[in-house]
Write a protein that holds these residues in place. Structure first.
Motif, PDB file in Angstrom:
ATOM      1  N   GLU A 266      91.878  -4.142 116.533  1.00  0.00           N
ATOM      2  CA  GLU A 266      90.434  -4.223 116.767  1.00  0.00           C
ATOM      3  C   GLU A 266      89.701  -2.979 116.256  1.00  0.00           C
ATOM      4  OE1 GLU A 266      92.120  -2.013 120.261  1.00  0.00           O
ATOM      5  OE2 GLU A 266      92.720  -3.642 118.927  1.00  0.00           O
ATOM      6  N   LEU A 267      90.454  -1.944 115.881  1.00  0.00           N
ATOM      7  CA  LEU A 267      89.861  -0.690 115.412  1.00  0.00           C
ATOM      8  C   LEU A 267      90.092  -0.491 113.911  1.00  0.00           C
ATOM      9  CD1 LEU A 267      91.028   1.651 118.338  1.00  0.00           C
ATOM     10  CD2 LEU A 267      88.833   0.471 118.083  1.00  0.00           C
ATOM     11  N   GLN A 268      90.209  -1.598 113.189  1.00  0.00           N
ATOM     12  CA  GLN A 268      90.569  -1.545 111.783  1.00  0.00           C
ATOM     13  C   GLN A 268      89.621  -0.675 110.963  1.00  0.00           C
ATOM     14  OE1 GLN A 268      91.249  -5.357 110.022  1.00  0.00           O
ATOM     15  NE2 GLN A 268      91.452  -4.580 107.944  1.00  0.00           N
ATOM     16  N   ASP A 269      88.327  -0.821 111.167  1.00  0.00           N
ATOM     17  CA  ASP A 269      87.370  -0.035 110.386  1.00  0.00           C
ATOM     18  C   ASP A 269      87.418   1.443 110.770  1.00  0.00           C
ATOM     19  OD1 ASP A 269      86.558  -2.319 109.094  1.00  0.00           O
ATOM     20  OD2 ASP A 269      84.826  -2.669 110.406  1.00  0.00           O
ATOM     21  N   ASP A 270      87.543   1.704 112.068  1.00  0.00           N
ATOM     22  CA  ASP A 270      87.541   3.098 112.549  1.00  0.00           C
ATOM     23  C   ASP A 270      88.788   3.859 112.133  1.00  0.00           C
ATOM     24  OD1 ASP A 270      85.054   3.027 114.066  1.00  0.00           O
ATOM     25  OD2 ASP A 270      86.108   1.676 115.417  1.00  0.00           O
ATOM     26  N   LEU A 271      89.899   3.133 111.921  1.00  0.00           N
ATOM     27  CA  LEU A 271      91.157   3.785 111.568  1.00  0.00           C
ATOM     28  C   LEU A 271      91.534   3.554 110.104  1.00  0.00           C
ATOM     29  CD1 LEU A 271      93.289   3.065 114.783  1.00  0.00           C
ATOM     30  CD2 LEU A 271      91.903   5.070 114.229  1.00  0.00           C
ATOM     31  N   SER A 272      90.561   3.184 109.302  1.00  0.00           N
ATOM     32  CA  SER A 272      90.822   3.003 107.879  1.00  0.00           C
ATOM     33  C   SER A 272      91.182   4.335 107.238  1.00  0.00           C
ATOM     34  CB  SER A 272      89.594   2.416 107.177  1.00  0.00           C
ATOM     35  OG  SER A 272      88.527   3.358 107.191  1.00  0.00           O
ATOM     36  N   ARG A 273      91.794   4.271 106.077  1.00  0.00           N
ATOM     37  CA  ARG A 273      92.169   5.499 105.376  1.00  0.00           C
ATOM     38  C   ARG A 273      90.935   6.354 105.080  1.00  0.00           C
ATOM     39  NH1 ARG A 273      95.064   4.940  99.654  1.00  0.00           N
ATOM     40  NH2 ARG A 273      92.950   4.336  99.054  1.00  0.00           N
ATOM     41  N   GLU A 274      89.832   5.696 104.715  1.00  0.00           N
ATOM     42  CA  GLU A 274      88.615   6.429 104.401  1.00  0.00           C
ATOM     43  C   GLU A 274      88.068   7.153 105.634  1.00  0.00           C
ATOM     44  OE1 GLU A 274      89.530   3.403 101.546  1.00  0.00           O
ATOM     45  OE2 GLU A 274      89.140   3.224 103.707  1.00  0.00           O
ATOM     46  N   ALA A 275      88.095   6.464 106.783  1.00  0.00           N
ATOM     47  CA  ALA A 275      87.571   7.073 108.014  1.00  0.00           C
ATOM     48  C   ALA A 275      88.415   8.270 108.444  1.00  0.00           C
ATOM     49  CB  ALA A 275      87.522   6.024 109.128  1.00  0.00           C
ATOM     50  N   LEU A 276      89.735   8.127 108.356  1.00  0.00           N
ATOM     51  CA  LEU A 276      90.620   9.225 108.730  1.00  0.00           C
ATOM     52  C   LEU A 276      90.463  10.397 107.768  1.00  0.00           C
ATOM     53  CD1 LEU A 276      93.976   7.484 109.769  1.00  0.00           C
ATOM     54  CD2 LEU A 276      91.983   8.023 111.167  1.00  0.00           C
ATOM     55  N   ASP A 277      90.362  10.106 106.472  1.00  0.00           N
ATOM     56  CA  ASP A 277      90.255  11.174 105.490  1.00  0.00           C
ATOM     57  C   ASP A 277      88.940  11.932 105.643  1.00  0.00           C
ATOM     58  OD1 ASP A 277      91.630  12.362 103.107  1.00  0.00           O
ATOM     59  OD2 ASP A 277      89.711  11.873 102.174  1.00  0.00           O
ATOM     60  N   ASP A 278      87.870  11.219 105.963  1.00  0.00           N
ATOM     61  CA  ASP A 278      86.586  11.887 106.199  1.00  0.00           C
ATOM     62  C   ASP A 278      86.694  12.874 107.361  1.00  0.00           C
ATOM     63  OD1 ASP A 278      85.352  10.557 104.141  1.00  0.00           O
ATOM     64  OD2 ASP A 278      84.352   9.071 105.413  1.00  0.00           O
ATOM     65  N   PHE A 279      87.412  12.478 108.413  1.00  0.00           N
ATOM     66  CA  PHE A 279      87.579  13.355 109.569  1.00  0.00           C
ATOM     67  C   PHE A 279      88.396  14.585 109.198  1.00  0.00           C
ATOM     68  CE2 PHE A 279      89.822  14.829 113.366  1.00  0.00           C
ATOM     69  CZ  PHE A 279      88.771  14.963 114.261  1.00  0.00           C
ATOM     70  N   VAL A 280      89.442  14.390 108.424  1.00  0.00           N
ATOM     71  CA  VAL A 280      90.269  15.517 107.996  1.00  0.00           C
ATOM     72  C   VAL A 280      89.424  16.534 107.241  1.00  0.00           C
ATOM     73  CG1 VAL A 280      92.185  16.224 106.507  1.00  0.00           C
ATOM     74  CG2 VAL A 280      92.396  14.168 107.917  1.00  0.00           C
ATOM     75  N   GLU A 281      88.575  16.066 106.352  1.00  0.00           N
ATOM     76  CA  GLU A 281      87.716  16.965 105.588  1.00  0.00           C
ATOM     77  C   GLU A 281      86.744  17.713 106.500  1.00  0.00           C
ATOM     78  OE1 GLU A 281      86.179  19.023 102.367  1.00  0.00           O
ATOM     79  OE2 GLU A 281      88.018  17.837 102.554  1.00  0.00           O
ATOM     80  N   GLN A 282      86.211  17.025 107.513  1.00  0.00           N
ATOM     81  CA  GLN A 282      85.308  17.671 108.457  1.00  0.00           C
ATOM     82  C   GLN A 282      86.014  18.797 109.205  1.00  0.00           C
ATOM     83  OE1 GLN A 282      83.611  14.683 111.069  1.00  0.00           O
ATOM     84  NE2 GLN A 282      83.103  13.363 109.337  1.00  0.00           N
ATOM     85  N   VAL A 283      87.252  18.543 109.628  1.00  0.00           N
ATOM     86  CA  VAL A 283      88.021  19.558 110.353  1.00  0.00           C
ATOM     87  C   VAL A 283      88.277  20.772 109.456  1.00  0.00           C
ATOM     88  CG1 VAL A 283      90.258  20.084 111.404  1.00  0.00           C
ATOM     89  CG2 VAL A 283      89.098  17.943 111.952  1.00  0.00           C
ATOM     90  N   ILE A 284      88.654  20.534 108.221  1.00  0.00           N
ATOM     91  CA  ILE A 284      88.914  21.639 107.300  1.00  0.00           C
ATOM     92  C   ILE A 284      87.652  22.471 107.094  1.00  0.00           C
ATOM     93  CG2 ILE A 284      89.465  22.213 104.906  1.00  0.00           C
ATOM     94  CD1 ILE A 284      91.398  19.836 104.902  1.00  0.00           C
ATOM     95  N   GLN A 285      86.521  21.821 106.853  1.00  0.00           N
ATOM     96  CA  GLN A 285      85.277  22.537 106.591  1.00  0.00           C
ATOM     97  C   GLN A 285      84.785  23.308 107.805  1.00  0.00           C
ATOM     98  OE1 GLN A 285      83.826  22.984 103.624  1.00  0.00           O
ATOM     99  NE2 GLN A 285      85.542  21.812 102.765  1.00  0.00           N
ATOM    100  N   ALA A 286      85.071  22.797 108.991  1.00  0.00           N
ATOM    101  CA  ALA A 286      84.627  23.471 110.218  1.00  0.00           C
ATOM    102  C   ALA A 286      85.532  24.642 110.600  1.00  0.00           C
ATOM    103  CB  ALA A 286      84.570  22.469 111.371  1.00  0.00           C
TER     104      ALA A 286
END
Length: 340
Positions: A266-286
């Motif tokens: 049920e969380l397919q969109d939230d756990l997509s590769r794109e969504a996860l990768d965007d979060f990783v980039e946010q963590v790195i930049q912060a």
């Protein structure tokens, strides 16, 4: 200690206790009245390449330390037979989580126990704790939490320059100012999130599905930043300079995404590769100037959490019949090699 000292700094009489394993007795014997003194220094969360100056070029003011007195107990204290522990904030290393709860199992309230998991590898820790405790506790609630605050023992950074820190108190360095999220549960976790927030931890509560998504995103960031900062001896901001970094990051994230979606369709969109990768980039930049907890573990020659991060992904891929998680297995193997 960061959580306990933050709460006690804001609310000096709040009823809590930090739980220590028995081997800490010698060091803690220097403290009186079953309280330890915790000194926390905070570094500004700036992206400047010069840690002595702000992004605008101004010289930084010296950090103002925060002091707090924190009551403590030992997990193997046989004299304390009260079964009155109803809430546990578990901030251990992920591989210590199961043992930590087993050490105090005789003191847990049998009518109900709430564990708030605030550790790297929380998904792996949750799975192990559920298997261990659900058969012995009638009312067990494991609440997921996550944080982007970065904290290290100050001696870990001082030792890199061969300086020493007095042992008359615990010194913490708040290297990354972040946010804390607590998932919803059967009991009132909003009050716990409010307590954290009032203690300066920038906390809020999330619905259960939102928290699940965040845990998988945090796993993705940890599976990349932790092993790579340790392997290449660089802060997060330098990860992009590692040859093949973007390709490796995409593979790691893809392997995590397929497991997360399979377990939570049920969380397919939230756990997509794109969504996860965007979060990783946010963590790195912060956290450009920060190095991971695994980096410091490797430097200190102690056990890392790689089994609960990349190892968890590799194991779940095998259990669920997916193709081998090659990227996570590779990072797992490399960390094992340098820590053998």
């Amino acid at each position: 200690l960061f959580w306990a000292s933050s709460i006690r700094s804001a609310f000096p009489s709040y009823p809590l206790a930090a739980l220590f394993r028995g081997h800490h007795r010698k060091r803690l014997s220097t403290f009186d009245d079953k309280e330890i003194v915790v000194c926390t220094r905070q570094l500004a969360n700036e992206t400047s390449s010069d840690p002595a100056r702000t992004t605008s070029g101004r010289k930084r003011r010296p950090p103002r330390p925060r002091m707090a007195r924190v009551p403590y107990q030992f997990t193997d204290d046989e004299e304390d037979t009260r079964r009155n522990i109803r809430n546990v904030i578990l901030c251990t290393k992920s591989y210590q989580a199961e043992r930590a709860i087993q050490d105090i199992q005789a003191r847990l309230d049998p009518s109900g126990l709430r564990i708030i998991l605030l550790c790297n590898g929380a998904l792996d820790a949750r799975e192990k704790l559920e298997k261990t405790l659900q058969s012995t506790l009638s009312d067990l609630e494991i609440v997921m939490g996550t944080t982007t605050h970065g904290v290290v023992h100050e001696t870990a950074t001082l030792n890199e320059t061969h300086e020493e820190c007095d042992d008359d108190m615990f010194h913490l360095l708040h290297v990354g100012i972040g946010k804390t999220y607590i998932g919803s549960g059967k009991t009132c976790t909003k009050s716990m999130a409010k307590l954290f927030d009032q203690s300066g931890l920038n906390a809020s509560s999330l619905e259960k599905t939102e928290m699940e998504v965040l845990c998988w995103k945090k796993l993705a960031a940890n599976c990349i930043c932790n092993p790579l900062t340790a392997l290449y001896d660089v802060p997060n901001g330098k990860l992009k300079d590692i040859p093949g970094f973007l390709s490796l990051r995409a593979q790691v994230v893809d392997e995590i995404s397929r497991i997360g979606i399979a377990l939570n369709p049920e969380l397919q969109d939230d756990l997509s590769r794109e969504a996860l990768d965007d979060f990783v980039e946010q963590v790195i930049q912060a956290n450009l100037q920060n190095k991971s907890s695994m980096y410091y573990d490797v430097k200190r020659g102690v056990q890392t959490e790689v089994d609960s991060l990349n190892g968890f992904v590799a194991q779940k891929s095998l259990e669920m019949g997916f193709p081998s998680a090659h990227a996570n297995e590779e990072l797992l193997g490399k960390i094992k090699e340098i820590t053998a």
